[in-house]
Design a protein around this motif. Sequence first.
Motif, short mmCIF file in Angstrom:
data_model
loop_
_atom_site.label_atom_id
_atom_site.label_comp_id
_atom_site.label_asym_id
_atom_site.label_seq_id
_atom_site.Cartn_x
_atom_site.Cartn_y
_atom_site.Cartn_z
N TYR A 123 58.89 -22.02 -5.45
CA TYR A 123 57.72 -21.77 -4.52
C TYR A 123 57.73 -22.85 -3.46
O TYR A 123 58.45 -24.12 -3.74
CB TYR A 123 56.50 -21.99 -5.26
N THR A 127 51.83 -24.17 -2.02
CA THR A 127 51.64 -23.06 -2.40
C THR A 127 50.55 -23.40 -3.54
O THR A 127 50.74 -24.18 -4.49
CB THR A 127 52.60 -22.32 -3.32
N ARG A 128 49.48 -22.47 -3.78
CA ARG A 128 48.43 -22.69 -4.69
C ARG A 128 48.71 -21.92 -5.85
O ARG A 128 48.90 -20.66 -5.89
CB ARG A 128 47.00 -22.68 -4.10
N ALA A 180 57.71 -15.42 4.11
CA ALA A 180 56.51 -15.71 4.06
C ALA A 180 55.75 -14.43 4.09
O ALA A 180 55.91 -13.66 4.97
CB ALA A 180 56.01 -16.29 5.42
N ASN A 188 47.58 -11.52 -1.81
CA ASN A 188 47.02 -12.69 -1.37
C ASN A 188 46.01 -13.11 -0.43
O ASN A 188 46.22 -12.68 0.63
CB ASN A 188 48.65 -13.61 -0.96
N GLU A 191 48.61 -16.88 3.19
CA GLU A 191 50.13 -16.84 3.47
C GLU A 191 50.71 -17.30 2.05
O GLU A 191 50.22 -18.57 1.74
CB GLU A 191 50.52 -17.43 4.70
N LEU A 192 51.67 -16.52 1.59
CA LEU A 192 52.28 -16.91 0.61
C LEU A 192 53.85 -17.07 1.21
O LEU A 192 54.36 -16.18 1.49
CB LEU A 192 52.39 -15.93 -0.37
N VAL A 194 57.59 -18.34 -0.10
CA VAL A 194 58.45 -18.58 -1.44
C VAL A 194 59.92 -18.65 -0.87
O VAL A 194 60.58 -18.11 0.31
CB VAL A 194 58.41 -17.64 -2.57
N ALA A 253 50.36 -17.13 -7.79
CA ALA A 253 50.46 -17.81 -6.64
C ALA A 253 49.90 -17.42 -5.56
O ALA A 253 50.25 -16.31 -4.99
CB ALA A 253 51.99 -18.04 -6.35
N GLU A 254 48.77 -18.08 -5.11
CA GLU A 254 47.91 -17.49 -3.88
C GLU A 254 47.40 -16.17 -4.27
O GLU A 254 47.21 -15.40 -3.29
CB GLU A 254 48.75 -17.38 -2.49
#
Length: 310
Positions: A123, A127-128, A180, A188, A191-192, A194, A253-254
């Motif tokens: 990640y 990233t949350r 992205a 999500n 925006e994610l 990775v 993740a997100e």
Amino acid sequence: MVAERITVGVYALDRVILPKPAAAKGWAARLAETLPVLMEGATPVGISLTEGPDGLVLAEDTPPSMEHRAGSAVAVEPVAGRPGLFLVRVGGKAAGLSSARPWVPGSGPVLHGAALTDALAAYVAGTRIDTPDGPRPVETLVAGEVVTTLGNGSRPLRWVGRRRVEVVELLAHPGLRPVAFGPGALGNARELVVSPQQRVLIDDWRAAVYFGEDRVLVAAQALVDDQAARVVLPGGGVDYVMLLCDRHEVLLAEGTLSESFHPGEAGLAALLPDDRARLAAVCPEPELLRRRAGFPIVRHAEARALRLHP
């Protein structure tokens, strides 16, 4: 690909000394044969790059010491056996060297302990990740803290790995440039972002129609369509973070379902020595490589059918 205007520090080749006579011809071969040293007083020249129709080009004329014109094609190549050192070509000709770490005049470059590989799955910092106490930026998580998983409740992290990738490394390794996903692309809200090899879980009709499975894991790079999912080239480089659990898990993740760290041999080879040693102390590498994935993994060529836009 989406790229900002990028500035990279380059040392002109007339500022570089090869201490040993090299039998090989061409800068790439000579640099692989003998470690270069910067001349005393050498300073990097900042060259500005942008995305052209066929790849990277100079965004403006270089300073007089290099004498290259705007629009010239630029290529950044890793030097064999010198992790973190790069040969920069302008207009197809060797023009200078760039280093991922600060390079002190009068010395050789500071090299990485492990060469980068495109197999790094991670990640991007910021990233949350869902936890029982709410979303947390991935870079703030540490081993022992608990994250939320799909199907297995709250599980502790066994290991957290990190790898800084400088912009010159992203230029030389296109397969490491982040992917992205725009808001809503994979459930999500934000925006994610990775690494290209980070796998996400597809659990809609496409998994059943194309693969006969309710849910499948697919690498982010296979979903790139330049609309909902784009390759980006951050001008400041990127910090990648990897999360390992006791078993292969699917995390949020997100809001997107994506996997915990599940590397192959190439993915392990991309880790820096200290991180790899910490990982081996927690989970021996043979054991890690034998782990079964929680869901079927779809290979890149097959996954093209799953792209988010036709």
